[in-house]
Write a protein that holds these residues in place. Sequence first.
Motif, PDB file in Angstrom:
ATOM      1  N   ARG A  83      35.992 -44.187  58.886  1.00  0.00           N
ATOM      2  CA  ARG A  83      37.294 -44.441  58.285  1.00  0.00           C
ATOM      3  C   ARG A  83      37.735 -45.885  58.560  1.00  0.00           C
ATOM      4  O   ARG A  83      38.257 -46.566  57.679  1.00  0.00           O
ATOM      5  N   LYS A  84      37.462 -46.328  59.775  1.00  0.00           N
ATOM      6  CA  LYS A  84      37.791 -47.704  60.152  1.00  0.00           C
ATOM      7  C   LYS A  84      37.008 -48.691  59.281  1.00  0.00           C
ATOM      8  O   LYS A  84      37.538 -49.700  58.807  1.00  0.00           O
ATOM      9  N   LEU A  85      35.728 -48.383  59.071  1.00  0.00           N
ATOM     10  CA  LEU A  85      34.869 -49.229  58.230  1.00  0.00           C
ATOM     11  C   LEU A  85      35.412 -49.290  56.805  1.00  0.00           C
ATOM     12  O   LEU A  85      35.479 -50.355  56.189  1.00  0.00           O
ATOM     13  N   ILE A  86      35.781 -48.133  56.287  1.00  0.00           N
ATOM     14  CA  ILE A  86      36.278 -48.054  54.908  1.00  0.00           C
ATOM     15  C   ILE A  86      37.588 -48.835  54.784  1.00  0.00           C
ATOM     16  O   ILE A  86      37.770 -49.625  53.862  1.00  0.00           O
ATOM     17  N   GLU A  87      38.471 -48.624  55.749  1.00  0.00           N
ATOM     18  CA  GLU A  87      39.748 -49.337  55.696  1.00  0.00           C
ATOM     19  C   GLU A  87      39.559 -50.843  55.789  1.00  0.00           C
ATOM     20  O   GLU A  87      40.221 -51.609  55.097  1.00  0.00           O
ATOM     21  N   ALA A  88      38.606 -51.262  56.636  1.00  0.00           N
ATOM     22  CA  ALA A  88      38.375 -52.700  56.819  1.00  0.00           C
ATOM     23  C   ALA A  88      37.764 -53.349  55.583  1.00  0.00           C
ATOM     24  O   ALA A  88      37.797 -54.569  55.438  1.00  0.00           O
ATOM     25  N   THR A  89      37.189 -52.558  54.696  1.00  0.00           N
ATOM     26  CA  THR A  89      36.488 -53.143  53.537  1.00  0.00           C
ATOM     27  C   THR A  89      37.111 -52.758  52.204  1.00  0.00           C
ATOM     28  O   THR A  89      36.545 -53.053  51.154  1.00  0.00           O
ATOM     29  N   MET A 117      32.778 -30.944  50.584  1.00  0.00           N
ATOM     30  CA  MET A 117      33.601 -32.082  50.979  1.00  0.00           C
ATOM     31  C   MET A 117      33.042 -32.716  52.256  1.00  0.00           C
ATOM     32  O   MET A 117      32.632 -32.032  53.180  1.00  0.00           O
ATOM     33  N   THR A 118      33.020 -34.013  52.276  1.00  0.00           N
ATOM     34  CA  THR A 118      32.414 -34.714  53.399  1.00  0.00           C
ATOM     35  C   THR A 118      33.465 -35.047  54.455  1.00  0.00           C
ATOM     36  O   THR A 118      34.551 -35.470  54.141  1.00  0.00           O
ATOM     37  N   ARG A 119      33.085 -34.846  55.698  1.00  0.00           N
ATOM     38  CA  ARG A 119      33.967 -35.267  56.783  1.00  0.00           C
ATOM     39  C   ARG A 119      33.699 -36.729  57.084  1.00  0.00           C
ATOM     40  O   ARG A 119      32.565 -37.159  57.220  1.00  0.00           O
ATOM     41  N   ILE A 120      34.770 -37.487  57.181  1.00  0.00           N
ATOM     42  CA  ILE A 120      34.640 -38.885  57.541  1.00  0.00           C
ATOM     43  C   ILE A 120      35.142 -39.009  58.966  1.00  0.00           C
ATOM     44  O   ILE A 120      36.266 -38.618  59.250  1.00  0.00           O
ATOM     45  N   ARG A 130      25.644 -46.976  59.471  1.00  0.00           N
ATOM     46  CA  ARG A 130      26.720 -46.096  58.969  1.00  0.00           C
ATOM     47  C   ARG A 130      26.873 -46.232  57.454  1.00  0.00           C
ATOM     48  O   ARG A 130      27.086 -45.256  56.746  1.00  0.00           O
ATOM     49  N   PHE A 131      26.791 -47.469  56.950  1.00  0.00           N
ATOM     50  CA  PHE A 131      26.889 -47.666  55.502  1.00  0.00           C
ATOM     51  C   PHE A 131      25.759 -46.937  54.772  1.00  0.00           C
ATOM     52  O   PHE A 131      25.968 -46.334  53.725  1.00  0.00           O
ATOM     53  N   LYS A 132      24.551 -47.009  55.361  1.00  0.00           N
ATOM     54  CA  LYS A 132      23.412 -46.320  54.736  1.00  0.00           C
ATOM     55  C   LYS A 132      23.647 -44.820  54.716  1.00  0.00           C
ATOM     56  O   LYS A 132      23.358 -44.138  53.725  1.00  0.00           O
ATOM     57  N   ALA A 133      24.209 -44.293  55.817  1.00  0.00           N
ATOM     58  CA  ALA A 133      24.509 -42.851  55.870  1.00  0.00           C
ATOM     59  C   ALA A 133      25.578 -42.489  54.840  1.00  0.00           C
ATOM     60  O   ALA A 133      25.460 -41.477  54.142  1.00  0.00           O
ATOM     61  N   LEU A 134      26.597 -43.335  54.718  1.00  0.00           N
ATOM     62  CA  LEU A 134      27.666 -43.059  53.743  1.00  0.00           C
ATOM     63  C   LEU A 134      27.128 -43.107  52.321  1.00  0.00           C
ATOM     64  O   LEU A 134      27.563 -42.353  51.450  1.00  0.00           O
ATOM     65  N   GLN A 135      26.159 -43.993  52.102  1.00  0.00           N
ATOM     66  CA  GLN A 135      25.559 -44.075  50.767  1.00  0.00           C
ATOM     67  C   GLN A 135      24.765 -42.803  50.458  1.00  0.00           C
ATOM     68  O   GLN A 135      24.824 -42.281  49.352  1.00  0.00           O
ATOM     69  N   MET A 136      24.050 -42.300  51.488  1.00  0.00           N
ATOM     70  CA  MET A 136      23.290 -41.056  51.316  1.00  0.00           C
ATOM     71  C   MET A 136      24.223 -39.886  50.972  1.00  0.00           C
ATOM     72  O   MET A 136      23.881 -39.014  50.181  1.00  0.00           O
ATOM     73  N   GLN A 137      25.402 -39.882  51.595  1.00  0.00           N
ATOM     74  CA  GLN A 137      26.369 -38.794  51.355  1.00  0.00           C
ATOM     75  C   GLN A 137      27.105 -38.954  50.029  1.00  0.00           C
ATOM     76  O   GLN A 137      27.873 -38.078  49.641  1.00  0.00           O
ATOM     77  N   GLY A 138      26.946 -40.097  49.402  1.00  0.00           N
ATOM     78  CA  GLY A 138      27.642 -40.319  48.136  1.00  0.00           C
ATOM     79  C   GLY A 138      29.044 -40.884  48.304  1.00  0.00           C
ATOM     80  O   GLY A 138      29.771 -41.053  47.332  1.00  0.00           O
ATOM     81  N   VAL A 139      29.436 -41.164  49.549  1.00  0.00           N
ATOM     82  CA  VAL A 139      30.777 -41.740  49.769  1.00  0.00           C
ATOM     83  C   VAL A 139      30.782 -43.207  49.349  1.00  0.00           C
ATOM     84  O   VAL A 139      31.702 -43.683  48.689  1.00  0.00           O
TER      85      VAL A 139
END
Lengths: 163, 158
Positions: free
Chosen positions: A9-15, A1-4, A43-52
Amino acid sequence: MTRIDAFDRKLIEATQAGLPLVPSPFAVLAEEVGSTEEHVLSRFKALQMQGVLRRIAAAPNHYALGMSANGMTVWDVDDDQVSQLGAKIGALSFVTHCYLRPRARPAWPYNLFAMVHGATRDEVESKRAEISVLLGDACRASDILYSTRILKKTGLRISTGGS
Amino acid sequence: MANKLKAEHIELDEIDRHLINRLQDGLPLVSTPFETIAAELGVTQKDVCDRIERLLAARILTRFGPFYDAAAMGGAFCLCAMAVPEQSFERVTEIVNSHIEVAHNYARDHVLNMWFVMATESAEQIEAVARKIESETGLSVLLFPKLEEYFVGFRVAA
């Protein structure tokens, strides 16, 4: 499980509702969340690498594009072969989602679920037949469930403020 | 709710169709993500944005932006099914839909005639909401969590 973390989290909520429709959307987004375009992109690139983050894309309305028939095809596939065969089914252009799920015998003997879209039920049935050929002897039984009504449809949301 | 899901009839030109197809592939994570698409279509980036806005307004597209895997964010998802007697279908629909954890709910033509997706912060909560729905409706909720996903992505030709 990935820690956000809090910023992600702010980025995800904003989008969650979407991305700003301007030529430089990440710069606008950065301003919104109090950061820089460079940091938002990294950060988006990192989230993409993690599969989020899967991808930045558009979801079409199947119905509006004439794909009004959708059937959930379900299959009872031999446990030893299901992963290898599931990958093949998931790769078919007309399959939107393909999952391995637990059976619930006796009510439910099926373990492979593949969502098939088409313009008509006939088209969905012919695609179902193609899947059946691919599964061959590894499949013991199958069924198809057509949706008759949408009872609820809301976006999947993560809760705000939680962790 | 029904109206929100209904698309408007608008004329799609060749550029719209191409755009719908291309947007399903995903955009690059760069400062100007519309640049390549705009060049391919021979229009400005602003025009690409305006067209996406129009397609969203007409509900030809249901969403544009980042697609997240909620499970990877630490949340839990589960497909659930119930066998609901016809005479109590409306009442059960109301009860199931009243739970904010229920994201999508479809009627399907099978003995298991109600299929919905639950999204919660943890796997324990999935179980708890399912038991709550069972006690509220007096009906069983079968849980079908995903064990594996065979994901490639999907395109609808416009």
